[in-house]
Design a protein around this motif. Structure first.
Motif, PDB file in Angstrom:
ATOM      1  N   VAL A   5       0.873  -1.173   0.000  1.00  0.00           N
ATOM      2  CA  VAL A   5       0.000   0.000   0.000  1.00  0.00           C
ATOM      3  C   VAL A   5       0.910   1.222   0.000  1.00  0.00           C
ATOM      4  N   ALA A  55      10.026  -1.218   0.214  1.00  0.00           N
ATOM      5  CA  ALA A  55       9.862  -0.454   1.456  1.00  0.00           C
ATOM      6  C   ALA A  55      11.216  -0.173   2.100  1.00  0.00           C
ATOM      7  N   VAL A  61       9.421   6.648   3.411  1.00  0.00           N
ATOM      8  CA  VAL A  61       8.622   5.754   4.260  1.00  0.00           C
ATOM      9  C   VAL A  61       7.145   5.777   3.817  1.00  0.00           C
ATOM     10  N   ILE A  63       5.671   3.188   2.042  1.00  0.00           N
ATOM     11  CA  ILE A  63       5.182   1.879   1.614  1.00  0.00           C
ATOM     12  C   ILE A  63       4.939   0.953   2.804  1.00  0.00           C
ATOM     13  N   ASP A  64       3.724   0.433   2.900  1.00  0.00           N
ATOM     14  CA  ASP A  64       3.400  -0.641   3.839  1.00  0.00           C
ATOM     15  C   ASP A  64       3.268  -1.935   3.035  1.00  0.00           C
TER      16      ASP A  64
END
Ligand SMILES: Cc1ncc(C[n+]2csc(CCOP(=O)(O)OP(=O)(O)O)c2C)c(N)n1
Ligand code: SF4
Lengths: 80, 257
Positions: A5, A55, A61, A63-64
């Motif tokens: 995500v 990620a 930062v 991207i999960d």
């Protein structure tokens, strides 16, 4: 199955994630975010293994990473 | 597939050591990546609630907005002196400085040398991007021979401007410094090695062993005039040739990388 995500508002389109993804899952979003960047986007979710390399390299930062829960039969797992 | 299903397992997410603020760094600049590694390390060591960070003057001047911990902003180059005060006043605190090469190796060279010589029990995160980013890409003490910057447009000429300083090697001569390593963030493997090095450096402080420093070769795509990808490659080729990677000094007796 896995997927990422991407926080598109946070993304500045450096596209290091697209460069480092070992399976070329990521590309450029067709739409601009509010700051005028065409952010990274998950274009090929079927190829994503959830390896986290995108990620790891993202400087902002954005991207999960998720791995999908395995579908369980109704009534829970059969005992081994 | 962009919605989060609550049953799915999250295998990577934002560290509690970072705020939700959007960082101001240029696209592809690895300051942000290194912030993440520091935040994750402090979270994993479970010391977020007793850590004090000291920001520099330089592009990372706003780091107090990005780290979800107590932060102090020092005047240019003075972060090690401020960190000394914080650590001596509150010995149980985990105290670190986050400094660029202009901040640490130019105007702040005296502070860092004496903090290391005194063996202050602080951790220094030293960002070497070979020039002054914030002020417009000027030559720094770390600029490579022949490297073009806005104040050495024809390349650094050692006859005029001398030679680059290897800060880690220089500080390693001081007895107060117990753990010094040089790392990079140009590849996933390098990023993981840098994270392990940060963990070791903070552990050295937690064990009360002395001064620790992690030098990190970081990219400045804007003033190097390179794409984010090219800039990462240059940290591992051009820069690492002048600044070799790996442990420079370890007298902790724990055999680190
Ligand atoms: C006393 C003082 N002298 C000079 C400056 C101008 N100045 C601001 S940042 C900086 C150097 C920053 O370079 P570096 O530490 O390498 O950090 P970077 O911006 O590259 O991350 C300088 C010289 C200042 N702010 N204060
Ligand atoms: S000027 Fe260089 S160091 Fe500063 S934010 Fe931009 S890329 Fe990063």
């Amino acid at each position: 199955m896995a997927y990422v995500v991407i926080n598109k508002e946070r993304c500045k389109a450096c596209l290091l994630c697209t460069e480092f993804c070992p399976r070329q899952c990521l590309g450029v979003d067709a739409q601009m975010n509010s700051r005028g960047f065409h952010s990274a986007a998950l274009l090929h979710p079927e190829k994503c293994t959830g390896c986290r390399i995108c990620a790891l390299m993202c400087p902002d930062v954005c991207i999960d990473v998720y791995r999908e829960a395995k579908a369980e039969p109704v009534g829970g797992k059969a005992k081994a | 597939m962009t919605t989060t299903l609550c049953t799915d397992e999250q295998v990577f997410g934002r560290s509690a050591g970072l705020t939700e603020a959007r960082m101001h760094y240029c696209p592809g600049c690895t300051h942000g990546l290194i912030h993440r590694l520091v935040a994750e390390t402090l979270e994993e060591l479970d010391v977020l609630d007793r850590t004090v960070g000291v920001c520099p003057v330089g592009c990372a001047v706003f780091a107090y907005d990005y780290f979800n911990i107590d932060m102090i902003q020092a005047s240019h180059g003075r972060a090690p002196a401020v960190a000394t005060g914080a650590k001596r006043a509150v010995p149980d605190a985990v105290v670190f400085t986050y400094q660029g090469d202009g901040d640490l190796a130019s105007i702040g060279m005296a502070e860092i040398v004496h903090a290391a010589a005194r063996g202050e029990k602080i951790t220094v995160v030293f960002i070497n991007n070979s020039l002054y980013g914030m002020t417009g890409g000027q030559m720094a003490p770390t600029t490579l021979v022949g490297q073009a910057t806005t104040t050495s447009p024809l390349g650094r000429d050692p006859g005029l401007a001398g030679y680059p300083i290897r800060v880690s090697e220089l500080l390693a001569t001081l007895d107060g410094a117990v753990y010094i390593t040089r790392q990079a963030v140009g590849s996933p493997k390098a990023v993981q090695a840098t994270k392990r090095a940060l963990r070791t450096a903070f552990q050295v402080q937690l064990d009360g062993k002395g001064f620790s420093l992690v030098e990190i070769l970081s990219s400045c795509p804007t003033w190097w005039g390179q794409s984010p990808r090219e800039a990462l490659t240059w940290t591992e080729t051009g820069m690492a040739a002048q600044y070799p990677l790996g442990v420079v000094k370890d007298t902790t007796g724990s055999g680190t990388e």
